[in-house]
Design a protein around this motif. Structure first.
Motif, PDB file in Angstrom:
ATOM      1  N   HIS A 203       5.368  -7.254   2.077  1.00 42.39           N
ATOM      2  CA  HIS A 203       4.938  -6.055   1.343  1.00 42.39           C
ATOM      3  C   HIS A 203       5.815  -4.853   1.663  1.00 42.39           C
ATOM      4  O   HIS A 203       6.001  -3.986   0.811  1.00 42.39           O
ATOM      5  CB  HIS A 203       3.475  -5.761   1.628  1.00 42.39           C
ATOM      6  CG  HIS A 203       2.590  -6.875   1.179  1.00 42.39           C
ATOM      7  ND1 HIS A 203       2.328  -7.117  -0.149  1.00 42.39           N
ATOM      8  CD2 HIS A 203       1.963  -7.843   1.865  1.00 42.39           C
ATOM      9  CE1 HIS A 203       1.548  -8.172  -0.251  1.00 42.39           C
ATOM     10  NE2 HIS A 203       1.310  -8.634   0.955  1.00 42.39           N
TER      11      HIS A 203
ATOM     12  N   ALA B 233      -4.648  -2.821   6.367  1.00 38.86           N
ATOM     13  CA  ALA B 233      -3.901  -2.638   5.123  1.00 38.86           C
ATOM     14  C   ALA B 233      -4.496  -3.591   4.077  1.00 38.86           C
ATOM     15  O   ALA B 233      -4.907  -4.707   4.397  1.00 38.86           O
ATOM     16  CB  ALA B 233      -2.422  -2.937   5.336  1.00 38.86           C
ATOM     17  N   SER B 234      -4.538  -3.156   2.838  1.00 39.86           N
ATOM     18  CA  SER B 234      -5.225  -3.934   1.801  1.00 39.86           C
ATOM     19  C   SER B 234      -4.578  -5.289   1.542  1.00 39.86           C
ATOM     20  O   SER B 234      -5.239  -6.213   1.093  1.00 39.86           O
ATOM     21  CB  SER B 234      -5.287  -3.128   0.500  1.00 39.86           C
ATOM     22  OG  SER B 234      -3.986  -2.932  -0.007  1.00 39.86           O
ATOM     23  N   TYR B 235      -3.324  -5.440   1.823  1.00 39.04           N
ATOM     24  CA  TYR B 235      -2.627  -6.689   1.542  1.00 39.04           C
ATOM     25  C   TYR B 235      -2.538  -7.614   2.753  1.00 39.04           C
ATOM     26  O   TYR B 235      -1.873  -8.636   2.708  1.00 39.04           O
ATOM     27  CB  TYR B 235      -1.223  -6.413   1.025  1.00 39.04           C
ATOM     28  CG  TYR B 235      -0.470  -5.373   1.798  1.00 39.04           C
ATOM     29  CD1 TYR B 235       0.047  -5.637   3.046  1.00 39.04           C
ATOM     30  CD2 TYR B 235      -0.299  -4.092   1.271  1.00 39.04           C
ATOM     31  CE1 TYR B 235       0.723  -4.682   3.753  1.00 39.04           C
ATOM     32  CE2 TYR B 235       0.380  -3.132   1.979  1.00 39.04           C
ATOM     33  CZ  TYR B 235       0.888  -3.430   3.217  1.00 39.04           C
ATOM     34  OH  TYR B 235       1.552  -2.477   3.920  1.00 39.04           O
ATOM     35  N   SER B 236      -3.198  -7.285   3.838  1.00 35.23           N
ATOM     36  CA  SER B 236      -3.123  -8.089   5.053  1.00 35.23           C
ATOM     37  C   SER B 236      -3.759  -9.459   4.837  1.00 35.23           C
ATOM     38  O   SER B 236      -4.799  -9.592   4.206  1.00 35.23           O
ATOM     39  CB  SER B 236      -3.828  -7.375   6.204  1.00 35.23           C
ATOM     40  OG  SER B 236      -3.830  -8.192   7.352  1.00 35.23           O
TER      41      SER B 236
ATOM     42  N   CYS C 298      -3.904  -1.714  12.658  1.00 33.47           N
ATOM     43  CA  CYS C 298      -3.379  -1.011  11.480  1.00 33.47           C
ATOM     44  C   CYS C 298      -2.922  -2.012  10.428  1.00 33.47           C
ATOM     45  O   CYS C 298      -3.177  -1.835   9.240  1.00 33.47           O
ATOM     46  CB  CYS C 298      -2.224  -0.096  11.873  1.00 33.47           C
ATOM     47  SG  CYS C 298      -2.719   1.365  12.788  1.00 33.47           S
ATOM     48  N   SER C 299      -2.249  -3.042  10.867  1.00 34.41           N
ATOM     49  CA  SER C 299      -1.793  -4.083   9.948  1.00 34.41           C
ATOM     50  C   SER C 299      -2.981  -4.773   9.286  1.00 34.41           C
ATOM     51  O   SER C 299      -2.975  -5.045   8.086  1.00 34.41           O
ATOM     52  CB  SER C 299      -0.931  -5.099  10.706  1.00 34.41           C
ATOM     53  OG  SER C 299      -0.559  -6.162   9.877  1.00 34.41           O
TER      54      SER C 299
ATOM     55  N   ILE D 179       2.948  -8.127   7.369  1.00 35.76           N
ATOM     56  CA  ILE D 179       3.200  -7.091   6.362  1.00 35.76           C
ATOM     57  C   ILE D 179       4.642  -7.014   5.889  1.00 35.76           C
ATOM     58  O   ILE D 179       4.954  -6.211   5.016  1.00 35.76           O
ATOM     59  CB  ILE D 179       2.745  -5.708   6.872  1.00 35.76           C
ATOM     60  CG1 ILE D 179       3.534  -5.270   8.091  1.00 35.76           C
ATOM     61  CG2 ILE D 179       1.272  -5.694   7.137  1.00 35.76           C
ATOM     62  CD1 ILE D 179       3.182  -3.882   8.572  1.00 35.76           C
TER      63      ILE D 179
ATOM     64  N   LEU E   5      -0.525   2.946   6.998  1.00 41.18           N
ATOM     65  CA  LEU E   5      -0.982   1.905   7.920  1.00 41.18           C
ATOM     66  C   LEU E   5       0.164   0.989   8.350  1.00 41.18           C
ATOM     67  O   LEU E   5       0.261   0.606   9.528  1.00 41.18           O
ATOM     68  CB  LEU E   5      -2.098   1.077   7.285  1.00 41.18           C
ATOM     69  CG  LEU E   5      -3.465   1.745   7.208  1.00 41.18           C
ATOM     70  CD1 LEU E   5      -4.425   0.910   6.375  1.00 41.18           C
ATOM     71  CD2 LEU E   5      -4.023   1.970   8.611  1.00 41.18           C
ATOM     72  N   SER E   6       1.049   0.658   7.426  1.00 38.93           N
ATOM     73  CA  SER E   6       2.186  -0.202   7.765  1.00 38.93           C
ATOM     74  C   SER E   6       3.145   0.493   8.720  1.00 38.93           C
ATOM     75  O   SER E   6       3.629  -0.116   9.684  1.00 38.93           O
ATOM     76  CB  SER E   6       2.933  -0.614   6.493  1.00 38.93           C
ATOM     77  OG  SER E   6       2.109  -1.371   5.657  1.00 38.93           O
TER      78      SER E   6
ATOM     79  N   ASP F 184      -1.842   2.372   2.445  1.00 40.05           N
ATOM     80  CA  ASP F 184      -1.241   1.160   2.992  1.00 40.05           C
ATOM     81  C   ASP F 184       0.132   1.431   3.601  1.00 40.05           C
ATOM     82  O   ASP F 184       0.497   0.812   4.601  1.00 40.05           O
ATOM     83  CB  ASP F 184      -1.109   0.082   1.904  1.00 40.05           C
ATOM     84  CG  ASP F 184      -2.447  -0.537   1.557  1.00 40.05           C
ATOM     85  OD1 ASP F 184      -3.352  -0.487   2.407  1.00 40.05           O
ATOM     86  OD2 ASP F 184      -2.583  -1.079   0.444  1.00 40.05           O
ATOM     87  N   ILE F 185       0.863   2.344   3.000  1.00 40.34           N
ATOM     88  CA  ILE F 185       2.181   2.689   3.542  1.00 40.34           C
ATOM     89  C   ILE F 185       2.011   3.312   4.926  1.00 40.34           C
ATOM     90  O   ILE F 185       2.713   2.946   5.876  1.00 40.34           O
ATOM     91  CB  ILE F 185       2.938   3.633   2.584  1.00 40.34           C
ATOM     92  CG1 ILE F 185       3.286   2.896   1.289  1.00 40.34           C
ATOM     93  CG2 ILE F 185       4.186   4.180   3.248  1.00 40.34           C
ATOM     94  CD1 ILE F 185       3.874   3.782   0.217  1.00 40.34           C
TER      95      ILE F 185
END
Length: 177
Positions: free
Chosen positions: A160, A41-44, A37-38, A157, A5-6, A2-3
């Motif tokens: 996060h 991310a798992s938290y999108s 990419c955003s 993002i 991807l962010s 995730d980092i």
């Protein structure tokens, strides 16, 4: 992951804004890559409908930017030769640096019009101005879309990044020194 991807989302969104000015870089499509990419991310919290809408906007803006110089040249009274000259001027102007990027469509349209009709220099200048104006309109539209995508990426993002990524980066940085 995730980092990564962010980070890629931010970098691509910023490169997309730069690509709106530099003709070789596909600005809005790079920005869209940042949006993807955003999204992955798992938290999108981004919806798939937002992805489809932004994709349609990016494709429409890219196509409009490609056809705008020729259309504006014609709109200002230019001939087919002026339209072709404006299109060639875009590509030739790239190799002349920043001034060439801006003035390339103008010079190309003027030369194209003069090849078509040497007797009307004033008309060739008006047609060149139309092509020059199309550069600014196309660049402005691309910049609006690229900045909109950057805002969407940041909104998706940012929480996060502040909560998770920045502390991890800061710890890594302090341990490095």
């Amino acid at each position: 992951m995730d980092i990564l991807l962010s980070i890629c989302a931010f970098i691509l969104a910023i490169l997309g804004i730069a690509g709106c000015i530099v003709p070789v870089l596909p600005g809005t499509l790079l920005s869209y890559g940042g949006l993807l990419c955003s999204y992955f991310a798992s938290y999108s919290q981004m919806s798939t409908s937002a992805l489809w809408i932004w994709l349609a906007v990016c494709i429409a803006v890219s196509l409009a930017d490609y056809f705008l110089p020729a259309w504006m040249t014609r709109r200002f009274g230019g001939s087919r030769a002026g339209s072709i000259g404006a299109t060639i001027g875009i590509f030739v102007g790239f190799f002349a640096g920043p001034v060439g990027i801006i003035l390339g469509p103008f010079v190309g349209a003027v030369i194209g019009e003069l090849v078509n009709d040497r007797s009307d220099f004033a008309k060739a200048l008006v047609v060149g101005f139309g092509s020059f104006l199309s550069f600014f309109v196309g660049t402005g539209i691309k910049l609006i879309v690229a900045v909109g995508i950057l805002v969407h990426v940041v909104a998706d993002i940012w929480v996060h990044v502040v909560a998770d990524i920045w502390p991890a980066f800061w710890n890594w940085l302090t341990n490095l020194f």
